[in-house]
Design a protein around this motif. Structure first.
Motif, PDB file in Angstrom:
ATOM      1  N   SER A  52       0.832  -1.209   0.000  1.00 13.15           N
ATOM      2  CA  SER A  52       0.000   0.000   0.000  1.00 13.15           C
ATOM      3  C   SER A  52       0.866   1.259   0.000  1.00 13.15           C
ATOM      4  O   SER A  52       0.520   2.261  -0.643  1.00 13.15           O
ATOM      5  CB  SER A  52      -0.923  -0.001   1.222  1.00 13.15           C
ATOM      6  N   LEU A  53       1.995   1.236   0.689  1.00 15.83           N
ATOM      7  CA  LEU A  53       2.898   2.378   0.676  1.00 15.83           C
ATOM      8  C   LEU A  53       3.441   2.630  -0.734  1.00 15.83           C
ATOM      9  O   LEU A  53       3.518   3.781  -1.188  1.00 15.83           O
ATOM     10  CB  LEU A  53       4.062   2.129   1.642  1.00 15.83           C
ATOM     11  N   LEU A  54       3.807   1.544  -1.416  1.00 14.49           N
ATOM     12  CA  LEU A  54       4.311   1.690  -2.778  1.00 14.49           C
ATOM     13  C   LEU A  54       3.234   2.259  -3.698  1.00 14.49           C
ATOM     14  O   LEU A  54       3.484   3.191  -4.475  1.00 14.49           O
ATOM     15  CB  LEU A  54       4.792   0.332  -3.303  1.00 14.49           C
ATOM     16  N   ALA A  55       2.021   1.707  -3.584  1.00 22.08           N
ATOM     17  CA  ALA A  55       0.926   2.182  -4.433  1.00 22.08           C
ATOM     18  C   ALA A  55       0.616   3.643  -4.144  1.00 22.08           C
ATOM     19  O   ALA A  55       0.398   4.447  -5.067  1.00 22.08           O
ATOM     20  CB  ALA A  55      -0.313   1.316  -4.208  1.00 22.08           C
ATOM     21  N   PHE A  73       8.106   5.905  -0.771  1.00 27.25           N
ATOM     22  CA  PHE A  73       9.069   4.949  -1.320  1.00 27.25           C
ATOM     23  C   PHE A  73      10.194   4.670  -0.321  1.00 27.25           C
ATOM     24  O   PHE A  73      10.674   3.532  -0.211  1.00 27.25           O
ATOM     25  CB  PHE A  73       9.646   5.470  -2.635  1.00 27.25           C
ATOM     26  N   THR A  74      10.602   5.687   0.414  1.00 26.98           N
ATOM     27  CA  THR A  74      11.639   5.492   1.434  1.00 26.98           C
ATOM     28  C   THR A  74      11.161   4.528   2.504  1.00 26.98           C
ATOM     29  O   THR A  74      11.925   3.652   2.957  1.00 26.98           O
ATOM     30  CB  THR A  74      12.018   6.845   2.057  1.00 26.98           C
ATOM     31  N   ARG A  75       9.915   4.658   2.919  1.00 25.48           N
ATOM     32  CA  ARG A  75       9.364   3.743   3.933  1.00 25.48           C
ATOM     33  C   ARG A  75       9.329   2.314   3.402  1.00 25.48           C
ATOM     34  O   ARG A  75       9.663   1.367   4.139  1.00 25.48           O
ATOM     35  CB  ARG A  75       7.962   4.206   4.330  1.00 25.48           C
ATOM     36  N   VAL A  76       8.984   2.136   2.132  1.00 24.16           N
ATOM     37  CA  VAL A  76       9.003   0.786   1.545  1.00 24.16           C
ATOM     38  C   VAL A  76      10.413   0.209   1.588  1.00 24.16           C
ATOM     39  O   VAL A  76      10.619  -0.957   1.958  1.00 24.16           O
ATOM     40  CB  VAL A  76       8.489   0.821   0.092  1.00 24.16           C
ATOM     41  N   GLU A  80      11.661  -3.129   3.037  1.00 24.52           N
ATOM     42  CA  GLU A  80      12.132  -4.129   2.060  1.00 24.52           C
ATOM     43  C   GLU A  80      13.308  -3.533   1.277  1.00 24.52           C
ATOM     44  O   GLU A  80      13.117  -2.960   0.197  1.00 24.52           O
ATOM     45  CB  GLU A  80      10.998  -4.515   1.114  1.00 24.52           C
ATOM     46  N   PRO A  81      14.522  -3.618   1.799  1.00 26.86           N
ATOM     47  CA  PRO A  81      15.672  -2.949   1.170  1.00 26.86           C
ATOM     48  C   PRO A  81      15.933  -3.351  -0.277  1.00 26.86           C
ATOM     49  O   PRO A  81      16.550  -2.575  -1.020  1.00 26.86           O
ATOM     50  CB  PRO A  81      16.842  -3.340   2.078  1.00 26.86           C
ATOM     51  N   ASP A  82      15.494  -4.518  -0.682  1.00 23.12           N
ATOM     52  CA  ASP A  82      15.732  -4.971  -2.054  1.00 23.12           C
ATOM     53  C   ASP A  82      14.515  -4.809  -2.954  1.00 23.12           C
ATOM     54  O   ASP A  82      14.413  -5.468  -4.004  1.00 23.12           O
ATOM     55  CB  ASP A  82      16.167  -6.447  -2.048  1.00 23.12           C
ATOM     56  N   ASN A  83      13.606  -3.935  -2.585  1.00 23.25           N
ATOM     57  CA  ASN A  83      12.417  -3.711  -3.407  1.00 23.25           C
ATOM     58  C   ASN A  83      12.815  -2.852  -4.613  1.00 23.25           C
ATOM     59  O   ASN A  83      12.982  -1.632  -4.518  1.00 23.25           O
ATOM     60  CB  ASN A  83      11.321  -3.023  -2.591  1.00 23.25           C
ATOM     61  N   ALA A  84      12.982  -3.508  -5.754  1.00 20.04           N
ATOM     62  CA  ALA A  84      13.487  -2.815  -6.951  1.00 20.04           C
ATOM     63  C   ALA A  84      12.524  -1.735  -7.438  1.00 20.04           C
ATOM     64  O   ALA A  84      12.951  -0.666  -7.884  1.00 20.04           O
ATOM     65  CB  ALA A  84      13.746  -3.841  -8.059  1.00 20.04           C
ATOM     66  N   GLU A 105      22.360   7.451  -6.538  1.00 16.12           N
ATOM     67  CA  GLU A 105      22.575   6.401  -5.549  1.00 16.12           C
ATOM     68  C   GLU A 105      21.499   5.319  -5.651  1.00 16.12           C
ATOM     69  O   GLU A 105      21.794   4.116  -5.546  1.00 16.12           O
ATOM     70  CB  GLU A 105      22.591   6.998  -4.142  1.00 16.12           C
ATOM     71  N   ASP A 106      20.248   5.733  -5.840  1.00 19.58           N
ATOM     72  CA  ASP A 106      19.166   4.753  -5.977  1.00 19.58           C
ATOM     73  C   ASP A 106      19.333   3.923  -7.244  1.00 19.58           C
ATOM     74  O   ASP A 106      19.119   2.702  -7.231  1.00 19.58           O
ATOM     75  CB  ASP A 106      17.814   5.464  -5.986  1.00 19.58           C
TER      76      ASP A 106
END
Length: 356
Positions: A52-55, A73-76, A80-84, A105-106
């Motif tokens: 839901s945060l991503l959406a 997006f930062t919270r996601v 989930e550090p590997d959320n591409a 960096e991202d």
């Protein structure tokens, strides 16, 4: 990509296009607001719902609120550090916010996760170009093209980068390829026209600007660029008509005012030429930018007028020019056009990213 140009001038070199993951095309503003309300309710119940945060971040981005999108997006990424997808979208949002080092960096993190992600590579290439690392940008774009040879966007971005590197011939080759893959994209035709114009191929340039305008009839940058090409051809009547059409849509367009001043001066209409240059300089001042070009062209127009009064004004303007000591933000062609020479037209660094 959406094919948008810069609203002022004729389009800088160049509107590099980045990732299109965030566009959510087809949703109306009302639908987005309803969706946001639903996501807010879900996140009140579970603040760690990464989906839901991503959406929600993507919807904020769709509304142009890149700051709030970045926060989501930062919270996601914290969850989930590997959320591409979150990395991709945060990079694009940061790029739109002008936070280019953070965006890079991202993209670096994303490419470490997915080294064969062509979209990530050409998006980082666009970011590097805006940071001034043109060689690095070309390297990323070469890799993206090798991975996805039928995607027009990396060809377009590489063409822009070659142009900024002072190689309009190679830029032209890339724009040709982009147009072969996406023939109805007005942006591609616009910038191919710019490359032709830089090479002095003015008939081809005008033809490309014609095509861009057929595809996007209200494109002031393409109309202004065509007007400049027509000035260079000596077709002042046609140039005046184009400059007038640009100004009918945008009264404060300093580039069109300056160009119209050149065309009017070519007809010997020096007073109106001076008026246009002066108006252009004032409008740039309103944007809190210094301009050397307005005073220089005012001075040149006065000199062409040939009267003693104009000569006195010219000397005053030249002293003003000496005091300004700033960059020529109105475009390198203008002063030479005032002298009746056919100038080379430089490429400027990108100021905004287009969306695919």
């Amino acid at each position: 990509m959406n094919g948008e140009h810069h609203e002022s001038g004729e389009g800088d070199w160049c509107d590099h296009s980045d990732s299109g993951f965030r566009t959510l095309d087809g949703l109306s503003r009302e639908e987005i607001l309803r969706a946001l309300a639903g996501l807010d309710e879900r996140l009140r119940a579970d603040s760690e719902d990464a989906y839901s945060l991503l959406a929600r971040g993507m919807l904020h981005s769709r509304l142009g609120d890149d700051r709030r999108a970045t926060e989501d997006f930062t919270r996601v990424i914290e969850l989930e550090p590997d959320n591409a997808e979150a990395l991709e979208n945060r990079a694009a949002a940061r790029s739109d916010l002008g936070e280019l080092l953070l965006a890079r960096e991202d993209y670096d993190a994303l490419i470490r996760l997915e080294p064969d992600n062509a979209v990530a590579l050409y998006s980082r290439g666009a970011c590097l170009a805006k940071l001034g690392d043109l060689d690095g940008a070309v390297g990323d774009l070469d890799q993206a093209i090798a991975l996805e040879p039928d995607d027009p966007i990396p060809y377009y971005n590489r063409g822009c980068t070659h142009a900024e590197m002072g190689d309009p011939r190679r830029a032209l080759e890339d724009f040709d390829r982009a147009i072969a893959l996406a023939p109805t994209n007005p942006t591609f035709h616009h910038y191919r026209g710019m490359a032709h114009r830089e090479l002095g191929e003015l008939d081809k340039a005008v033809s490309d600007f014609d095509t861009a305008l057929r595809l996007e009839p209200l494109s002031n940058p393409s109309r202004n660029a065509r007007a400049v090409a027509r000035v260079m051809q000596g077709e002042y009547d046609e140039a005046l008509a184009d400059f007038d059409a640009v100004l009918a849509l945008d009264l404060d367009n300093a580039d069109a005012l300056s160009g119209r001043g050149v065309a009017r001066s070519a007809f010997g209409n020096y007073e109106d030429g001076i008026s246009d240059f002066t108006s252009a300089t004032r409008r740039i001042g309103r944007r809190k930018r210094e301009s050397a070009k307005g005073p220089v062209c005012t001075s040149m127009t006065m000199a062409l007028g040939g009267s003693e009064v104009h000569g006195e004004k010219m000397n005053r303007e030249m002293r003003r020019w000496e005091n300004i000591k700033c960059g020529m933000v109105m475009g390198g062609w203008l002063g030479m056009a005032c002298l009746g020479r056919k100038p080379g037209l430089g490429w400027t660094r990108p100021v905004a990213a287009g969306r695919a």
